[in-house]
Design a protein around this motif. Structure first.
Motif, PDB file in Angstrom:
ATOM      1  N   CYS A  45      -5.676   1.903   0.478  1.00 38.21           N
ATOM      2  CA  CYS A  45      -6.515   2.105  -0.696  1.00 38.21           C
ATOM      3  C   CYS A  45      -6.834   0.744  -1.309  1.00 38.21           C
ATOM      4  CB  CYS A  45      -5.802   2.995  -1.712  1.00 38.21           C
ATOM      5  SG  CYS A  45      -6.752   3.358  -3.208  1.00 38.21           S
ATOM      6  N   SER A  52      -4.625   6.472  -4.394  1.00 39.06           N
ATOM      7  CA  SER A  52      -5.408   7.061  -3.308  1.00 39.06           C
ATOM      8  C   SER A  52      -6.860   7.238  -3.730  1.00 39.06           C
ATOM      9  CB  SER A  52      -4.818   8.433  -2.934  1.00 39.06           C
ATOM     10  OG  SER A  52      -5.688   9.162  -2.100  1.00 39.06           O
ATOM     11  N   ASP A  53      -7.762   7.063  -2.783  1.00 34.46           N
ATOM     12  CA  ASP A  53      -9.181   7.325  -3.050  1.00 34.46           C
ATOM     13  C   ASP A  53      -9.410   8.762  -3.484  1.00 34.46           C
ATOM     14  OD1 ASP A  53      -9.712   4.768  -2.225  1.00 34.46           O
ATOM     15  OD2 ASP A  53     -11.223   5.323  -0.758  1.00 34.46           O
ATOM     16  N   ARG A 108     -10.872   8.904   2.292  1.00 36.69           N
ATOM     17  CA  ARG A 108     -11.550   7.821   1.582  1.00 36.69           C
ATOM     18  C   ARG A 108     -12.955   8.272   1.189  1.00 36.69           C
ATOM     19  NH1 ARG A 108     -11.044   2.024   3.907  1.00 36.69           N
ATOM     20  NH2 ARG A 108     -11.349   1.624   1.688  1.00 36.69           N
ATOM     21  N   GLN A 159       0.829  -1.217   0.000  1.00 34.27           N
ATOM     22  CA  GLN A 159       0.000   0.000   0.000  1.00 34.27           C
ATOM     23  C   GLN A 159       0.861   1.265   0.000  1.00 34.27           C
ATOM     24  OE1 GLN A 159      -3.618  -0.147   0.225  1.00 34.27           O
ATOM     25  NE2 GLN A 159      -4.124  -1.802   1.625  1.00 34.27           N
TER      26      GLN A 159
END
Length: 479
Positions: free
Chosen positions: A182, A144-145, A436, A139
């Motif tokens: 993510c 990334s969200d 997120r 990760q």
């Protein structure tokens, strides 16, 4: 990993004063981790937490200490050690294992660029071409969200389509420099498994992970092994609901399994039973990266003072956590068919870990009920204030007749503050969850009590403000 949805409500400032001390077991010498002691502890836990259903397994080195089910499914059937459970992000450790089997076979290298294997993995950021397999699993890829189109990935119908949907996205950091949780990392890894093996991800998992371990009740997605509906807690009452729709055939959260199968998995992860990869590859999976205390589907944490490798999982109607203790060889998995603002699975795990080390566990419980009681009281108070505001609107208007518009606006602002908060509610929760993406639909699941409370307060504010303005207009006309 353990700081899940409970932290969300607390950070929002709605229930900051509510930290409920768990009730302890009756004072007595530690009973140890015998099957009878585990069963007694879990019976007490079900009573104190009010969970709808829970399945648990404890292993020690090469043996299952206890596997059992408690409570009920949505159809009324009892939960057993064979009841299918969605385990959400616990799936990541399984996906990492699938990748490592291909590494051991020489078909994948951990330090090769992913883009060299996946022609559809093209992003609007040149740095993405340098993301390695290891960085996906650790990760630390930079994905990334906040910088990819999560909505487009949820609409995908295949892993190839999922990866293609990342085309407009960028990275939040240079690959290998920053850790960020993510799901995209593990869904891309699942697509890599498909391409390297020439098989569908679910089929490969069955043939190279589940099958060799004898996990006959496990699968990716819910078409082969279908769980019953899970539950959401709404002001203390469990309401059965179908899991939120979305793409669940990926490596980030698609595994469905049961306590009996998880026993086989945990034994393998602690070095016993059938081994799927070499000892060196298993150590690699369990070793944190240089950036964060997260390996490959396992995070290093302190649980009750003990160093553990842990991973939790949260869907919208199911929650789970798994853990292994490298020093003692114990393994634990706790799975529930309910999701709420407060997640009890970690507390149950903490009690089991305490028992495994000769301690006396606290019986968890009260957290969910306490949070939701406060939210319910806030909703009732907001509704009451709204009624009171309407009833007193004539008096309010008569006192402010003739006042400048700006002064009237200032007086109305407190009533409309909940409306402003409701308008930015998903953005606020997304921020509190480290960026997120959280949608309105998602907030009607695990966060239903908080969402309802926000909505009640907003409606009360709007009705109060509208009634006051109408009264003010009426008083002005009369004069």
């Amino acid at each position: 990993m353990k700081h899940k949805l409970i932290r969300l409500a607390a950070a929002a400032g709605l229930v900051a004063a509510l930290v409920t001390a768990p009730a302890a077991l009756a004072a007595s010498p530690a009973t140890g981790l015998t099957p009878a002691a585990v069963d007694a502890y879990l019976d007490r836990t079900m009573e104190s937490t009010g969970l709808p259903g829970m399945s648990v397994v404890v292993t020690h080195k090469g043996k299952v200490v206890h596997a059992g089910g408690y409570g009920r499914q949505s159809g009324g059937e009892p939960v057993t050690e064979r009841t299918p459970m969605r385990v959400a992000s616990v799936s990541k450790s399984f996906t990492a294992m699938a990748v490592m089997t291909l590494v051991d076979d020489g078909r994948i290298s951990l330090d090769e660029p992913v883009a060299g294997r996946l022609p559809e993995f093209r992003m609007a950021d040149r740095r993405a071409a340098g993301i390695t397999v290891r960085q996906l699993l650790n990760q630390t890829s930079g994905l990334s969200d906040t910088t990819v189109d999560i909505g487009a990935t949820r609409a995908a119908t295949s892993l190839a389509g999922y990866v293609s949907a990342l085309g407009t996205g960028t990275l939040a950091a240079d690959p290998g420099t920053r850790w960020e949780y993510c799901n995209v990392n593990y869904d891309v890894a699942a697509r890599l498994v498909e391409v390297a093996s020439g098989r569908r991800f679910g089929d490969y998992m069955k043939q190279r992970v589940f099958g060799p371990l004898g996990m006959t009740g496990s699968a990716v997605g819910d078409r082969v092994v279908r769980p019953s509906e899970g539950f959401n807690s709404v002001y203390g009452a469990w309401v059965a609901r179908p899991e939120m729709p979305g793409f669940r055939d990926g490596g980030g959260g698609g595994v469905v399994t049961n306590a009996a199968d998880m026993g086989r998995w945990l034994i393998s992860q602690t070095g016993g039973g059938r081994q799927l990869v070499t000892p060196g590859s298993l150590r690699t999976m369990h070793t944190p990266s240089a950036v964060r205390d997260y390996g490959m589907g396992w995070g290093e944490e302190s649980v009750g003072g003990a160093r553990m490798l842990v991973h939790s999982g949260n869907l919208f109607t199911y929650t789970a956590v798994e853990a292994i203790a490298p020093d003692t060889g114990y393994g634990f998995a706790v799975m529930t068919n309910g999701a709420a603002l407060y997640d009890d699975t970690y507390d149950v795990l903490t009690g089991l870990v305490a028992m495994s080390r000769g301690g006396t566990p606290d019986v968890p419980g009260g957290g969910r009920q306490g949070f939701e009681l406060v939210l319910g009281l806030i909703a009732l108070a907001a509704a009451g204030l709204g009624v009171l505001g309407v009833l007193r609107s004539r008096r309010w208007a008569s006192r402010r007749a003739g006042s400048p518009a700006w002064r009237i606006g200032l007086r109305l602002a407190p009533s409309l503050l909940p409306v402003a908060l409701l308008a930015v509610y998903p953005l606020l929760i997304s921020f509190l969850m480290n960026g997120r993406t959280v949608t309105w639909e998602q907030l009607t699941y695990f966060a239903a009590p908080m969402t309802i409370t926000f909505a009640v307060a907003a409606v009360a504010g709007v009705v109060t403000a509208a009634t006051r303005l109408a009264r003010l207009r009426s008083v002005g006309s009369a004069r």
